[in-house]
Design a protein around this motif. Structure first.
Motif, short mmCIF file in Angstrom:
data_model
loop_
_atom_site.label_atom_id
_atom_site.label_comp_id
_atom_site.label_asym_id
_atom_site.label_seq_id
_atom_site.Cartn_x
_atom_site.Cartn_y
_atom_site.Cartn_z
N GLY A 280 0.80 -1.23 0.00
CA GLY A 280 0.00 0.00 0.00
C GLY A 280 0.82 1.27 0.00
N LEU A 281 2.12 1.16 0.34
CA LEU A 281 2.98 2.34 0.32
C LEU A 281 3.14 2.90 -1.09
CD1 LEU A 281 5.80 1.21 2.79
CD2 LEU A 281 3.93 2.81 3.23
N LEU A 282 2.83 2.09 -2.10
CA LEU A 282 2.95 2.57 -3.48
C LEU A 282 2.04 3.76 -3.76
CD1 LEU A 282 3.05 -0.84 -5.40
CD2 LEU A 282 4.95 0.75 -5.04
N ILE A 283 0.94 3.87 -3.03
CA ILE A 283 0.01 4.96 -3.32
C ILE A 283 0.57 6.31 -2.91
CG2 ILE A 283 -1.94 3.38 -3.04
CD1 ILE A 283 -2.65 4.83 -0.48
N SER A 284 1.66 6.32 -2.10
CA SER A 284 2.28 7.60 -1.77
C SER A 284 2.95 8.23 -3.00
CB SER A 284 3.30 7.43 -0.65
OG SER A 284 4.34 6.55 -1.05
N PHE A 285 3.14 7.44 -4.04
CA PHE A 285 3.71 7.95 -5.30
C PHE A 285 2.63 8.10 -6.37
CE2 PHE A 285 6.94 5.52 -3.03
CZ PHE A 285 7.96 6.44 -2.94
N GLU B 81 -10.50 13.88 5.23
CA GLU B 81 -10.46 14.61 3.97
C GLU B 81 -10.28 13.69 2.76
OE1 GLU B 81 -7.42 17.53 4.32
OE2 GLU B 81 -8.34 18.52 6.05
N GLY B 82 -10.04 12.40 2.98
CA GLY B 82 -9.94 11.45 1.87
C GLY B 82 -8.69 11.58 1.02
N GLN B 83 -7.62 12.19 1.54
CA GLN B 83 -6.37 12.32 0.80
C GLN B 83 -5.48 11.11 1.11
OE1 GLN B 83 -4.81 16.55 0.65
NE2 GLN B 83 -6.20 16.77 2.40
N PHE B 84 -5.81 9.99 0.51
CA PHE B 84 -5.16 8.74 0.86
C PHE B 84 -3.68 8.73 0.50
CE2 PHE B 84 -9.67 7.66 -0.05
CZ PHE B 84 -10.03 7.32 1.23
N SER B 85 -3.35 9.21 -0.67
CA SER B 85 -1.94 9.22 -1.10
C SER B 85 -1.11 10.14 -0.22
CB SER B 85 -1.84 9.66 -2.56
OG SER B 85 -2.44 8.72 -3.41
N TYR B 86 -1.65 11.30 0.08
CA TYR B 86 -0.91 12.28 0.88
C TYR B 86 -0.68 11.78 2.30
CZ TYR B 86 0.27 16.74 3.04
OH TYR B 86 0.90 17.74 3.74
#
Length: 285
Positions: A19-24, A248-253
């Motif tokens: 799931g850390l991939l979503i930070s990019f 706020e739903g900012q999953f990647s951030y």
């Protein structure tokens, strides 16, 4: 016998690391992990460029330093004091009493704190008023936030934290103390030259592991203790992740913030372990 532990770490520690991939990414739940747009390091640039970054970093670091330099030595001190007790029933009674707070939910701890320290009928402030001292807004004044949070952790976890150190103390050969007594060593000399050196390795290992969670200040406790008046000193990375990610739903951030915390913890563990090895200690690995 190893299988349950291995399954736990595989399912709940290693597999979620994908799931850390979503930070990019600019992650969109409807598109999924592989359908979302890749944005590279844009989330990191945004995070480090936010005006709130240094405020979050300062607040989290100060609380982490409090935990390392104030809370961490206390279980060691309490374990050493318990080890000196010779009346077994009294020792067991004290251990039971100081272990109990560990099993209280942090919600209960914060609720008790509010009951004791509120200005509207709180026992502490009523006692101050009875002594002719002005009431203190412990729960809202920013300068009291960090001491209150640290005291909660001390009360809740100090007793339970003695278990590992008591186990290490139980492994010390009693003949060492007998030989020291013959040589004229008093209690202080025995503590300094036998007890502390014997548990030094345990202390170092636990300190290294603690550094891995250096920026973990406890989301539940922070969320419950923060209010509009102390937010400037109480807002930390954990509560920021909750606000930006869940509300706020900012999953990647929010994943970016969590990854930053993990990287800092990893660097601290590796550095501390390397220093311990250079000083002749075994370290964690």
């Amino acid at each position: 016998m190893l299988l349950p532990g291995l399954l736990y770490f595989i399912l709940f520690k290693y597999m979620p690391m994908w799931g850390l991939l979503i930070s990019f990414q600019n992650y969109q739940p409807a598109l999924g992990l592989w359908g979302s747009k890749w944005v590279g390091a844009a989330n990191f640039a945004r995070f480090f460029g936010e005006p709130t970054f240094w405020m979050l970093f300062r607040n989290t670091t100060i609380l982490a330093v409090y935990n390392i330099f104030i809370f961490f030595p206390l279980p060691i001190i309490v374990a050493l004091l318990l080890n000196e007790l010779r009346v077994q029933w009294f020792k067991r009674s004290v251990q039971t009493l100081i272990y109990i707070p560990h099993f209280f939910s942090m919600v209960v701890v914060v609720a008790v704190t509010y009951v004791l320290f509120t200005t509207e009928g709180g026992m502490v402030n009523e006692s101050l008023a009875g002594l002719g001292v002005d009431k203190v807004n412990f729960l809202t004044e920013p300068e009291w936030f960090r001491p209150m949070v640290t005291l909660q952790i001390i009360w809740k976890e100090t007793g339970f934290g003695t278990i590992i150190f008591l186990a290490a103390l139980a492994g010390i050969d009693p003949q060492l103390y007998e030989a020291a007594k013959i040589d004229g060593a008093n209690r202080w000399h025995q503590l300094r030259h036998i007890t502390l050196p014997a548990i030094k390795g345990t202390i170092i290992v636990l300190l290294i592991l603690r550094l891995g969670h250096f920026l973990d200040t406890g989301f539940e406790q922070m969320l419950l203790m923060i209010n509009a008046l102390n937010r400037d000193v109480g807002e930390v990375f954990d509560t920021y992740v909750y606000t930006s990610g869940i509300l706020e739903g900012q999953f990647s951030y929010s994943t970016t913030v969590g990854l930053f915390k993990s990287v800092v913890g990893l660097i601290l563990v590796v550095a501390a372990n390397r220093i311990a090895r250079k000083l002749g200690e075994e370290g964690v690995y």
